[in-house]
Design an enzyme around this catalytic site. Structure first.
Site, PDB file in Angstrom:
ATOM      1  CE  LYS A  44    -105.386  84.720  30.376  1.00 24.27           C
ATOM      2  NZ  LYS A  44    -104.871  85.766  31.236  1.00 24.27           N
ATOM      3  CE  LYS A  74     -99.938  90.532  29.098  1.00 24.07           C
ATOM      4  NZ  LYS A  74     -99.505  89.678  30.175  1.00 24.07           N
ATOM      5  CG  ASP A  82     -98.641  89.880  33.373  1.00 23.19           C
ATOM      6  OD1 ASP A  82     -98.197  90.959  32.969  1.00 23.19           O
ATOM      7  OD2 ASP A  82     -99.534  89.261  32.747  1.00 23.19           O
ATOM      8  CD  GLU A 139     -98.509  85.145  33.121  1.00 24.82           C
ATOM      9  OE1 GLU A 139     -99.265  86.132  33.043  1.00 24.82           O
ATOM     10  OE2 GLU A 139     -98.124  84.510  32.134  1.00 24.82           O
ATOM     11  CG  ASP A 142    -102.125  84.935  33.499  1.00 22.68           C
ATOM     12  OD1 ASP A 142    -102.219  85.382  34.660  1.00 22.68           O
ATOM     13  OD2 ASP A 142    -102.008  85.662  32.495  1.00 22.68           O
TER      14      ASP A 142
HETATM   15  O1  LIG Z   1     -98.774  85.678  27.836  1.00 20.63           O
HETATM   16  C1  LIG Z   1     -99.207  85.019  26.855  1.00 20.63           C
HETATM   17  O2  LIG Z   1     -98.771  83.885  26.587  1.00 20.63           O
HETATM   18  C2  LIG Z   1    -100.282  85.573  25.971  1.00 20.63           C
HETATM   19  C3  LIG Z   1    -100.843  86.877  26.391  1.00 20.63           C
HETATM   20  C4  LIG Z   1    -101.830  86.796  27.534  1.00 20.63           C
HETATM   21  O3  LIG Z   1    -102.013  85.746  28.108  1.00 20.63           O
HETATM   22  C5  LIG Z   1    -102.537  87.988  27.931  1.00 20.63           C
HETATM   23  C6  LIG Z   1    -102.446  89.130  27.168  1.00 20.63           C
HETATM   24  C7  LIG Z   1    -103.221  90.257  27.459  1.00 20.63           C
HETATM   25  C8  LIG Z   1    -104.144  90.222  28.458  1.00 20.63           C
HETATM   26  C9  LIG Z   1    -104.467  88.992  29.179  1.00 20.63           C
HETATM   27  O4  LIG Z   1    -105.628  88.451  28.626  1.00 20.63           O
HETATM   28  C10 LIG Z   1    -103.357  87.942  29.176  1.00 20.63           C
HETATM   29  C11 LIG Z   1    -102.525  88.043  30.462  1.00 20.63           C
HETATM   30  O5  LIG Z   1    -103.079  88.437  31.491  1.00 20.63           O
HETATM   31  O6  LIG Z   1    -101.336  87.745  30.500  1.00 20.63           O
HETATM   32 MG   LIG Z   2    -100.752  87.529  32.849  1.00 21.91          MG
END
Ligand SMILES: O=C(O)CCC(=O)C1=CC=C[C@@H](O)[C@@H]1C(=O)O
Ligand SMILES: [Mg+2]
Length: 327
Positions: A138, A240, A218, A195, A166
């Site tokens: 992150k 997602k 994303d 991302e 991300d």
């Molecule tokens: O994408 C991944 O590897 C794990 C999921 C992830 O990072 C996320 C899931 C849900 C909300 C966020 O905190 C985050 C994202 O933003 O992608």
């Molecule tokens: Mg993301």
């Protein structure tokens, strides 16, 4: 199919989260969601419906109402139209896909480990991983310059490593540029993608083209005007399912991405282990060449109904569920 008796149930779960899981502006103390169970003759299927606070548009209460309406229609033999609420459409379509055998059992339990930026910790995690070494970090939570240095250190320390980053749209173009400045240009192609670096899609596109750092969509994937297409500097789309909708919508997005030469990454919305293991099956089915983004189980203190291989978290069974409705 219609001749066999159908029955259905809706359960509610609440799982304690690890301390300190923050989603955008909110600390998430528990993960709350619904599980549905469908039965038709000998066949059955489970689905998880868990709107993610700060990310989903719908609330759990709205999801519950829509689920009840959908399941009542199914019980009387109607073909359920996909719900307009993505979490409901996803959960119901998963339960039906299990029931009809559409969703294969084989799963891709590889995951891109979420990493805090400590190279020693990451080194240990990656050594334990078979195959491709991909981790996710992150960025955008602290200073952009610090993020740039962390990424640079990780890429320098671990020559086999590829990173997914991300930023959740947190940077201005200037901040994104100050991040990029600290990443050695020779290593930028080991950033598989970043991302959503910037607040707008245009700024993110400009950043990718100017820095040579590939980006992924994303948040954009869930916007009404989004079209899957090949663009300079764009490497991937993140899907997602809890936020996107039905399995058929997810399949359509994966197909469009592959046709455009983009990677499609099936990713978690912090579902329980029941939903996460289904996502691992969906990933193996639809995106067998891509490591899914599913390293979120350890944000929770327990698993639910189905265990993730090798997880040491306690596994709760139906006793942990509150039955809301059964018919
Ligand atoms: O994408 C991944 O590897 C794990 C999921 C992830 O990072 C996320 C899931 C849900 C909300 C966020 O905190 C985050 C994202 O933003 O992608
Ligand atoms: Mg993301």
């Amino acid at each position: 199919m219609g001749a066999l008796t159908r029955s259905a149930a809706i359960y509610r779960y609440r799982l304690p989260m690890e301390a300190g899981v923050v989603l955008r502006n909110q600390r998430l103390k528990t993960r709350d969601g619904l599980l549905i169970h469908l039965q038709q003759g000998e066949q059955q299927g489970w689905g998880e419906i868990a709107p993610l606070p700060e990310f989903s548009q719908e609330t759990l209460e709205q999801a519950q109402q829509a689920t009840l309406i959908g399941l009542q229609a199914w019980l009387v033999g109607e073909d359920m139209a996909a719900s307009e609420l993505p979490s409901v459409a996803f959960g119901i379509s998963c339960a039906l896909a299990e029931l009809t055998g559409l969703l294969p059992l084989r799963a891709d339990y590889r995951k891109a480990p979420l990493c805090t930026g400590d190279p020693d910790e990451l080194f240990a995690m990656l050594n334990a991983l078979p195959g491709e070494k991909v981790a996710k970090v992150k960025v955008g939570l602290y200073e952009a310059v610090r993020d740039g240095m962390v990424v640079n250190v990780l890429l320098e320390a671990l020559p086999e490593l590829k990173l997914r980053l991300d930023a959740n749209r947190s940077w201005t173009r200037a901040k994104a540029d100050s991040f990029a400045k600290y990443v050695n240009p020779a290593w930028r192609d080991r950033i598989a993608f970043l991302e959503e670096p910037c607040k707008t899609r245009d700024e993110s596109r400009g950043f990718a083209q100017a820095t040579g750092i590939a980006i992924a969509w994303d948040e954009s994937v869930r916007e009404a005007d989004f079209v899957v297409q090949a663009e300079p500097g764009v490497a991937a789309i993140v899907i997602k399912p809890t936020l996107v909708g039905s399995l058929s919508r997810c399949r359509e997005l994966v197909e469009q991405a592959h046709q455009a030469g983009l990677t499609a990454v099936i990713s978690s919305s912090i579902e329980s282990s029941l939903g996460l293991t289904q996502l691992a099956r969906i990933a193996h089915w639809l995106t067998p060449d891509t490591i899914p983004g599913l390293d979120t189980l350890d944000l929770m203190q327990a698993q639910l109904m189905r265990g993730w291989p090798e997880s040491r978290l306690p596994l709760l069974n139906t006793d942990a569920l509150e039955c809301l409705w059964r018919s």
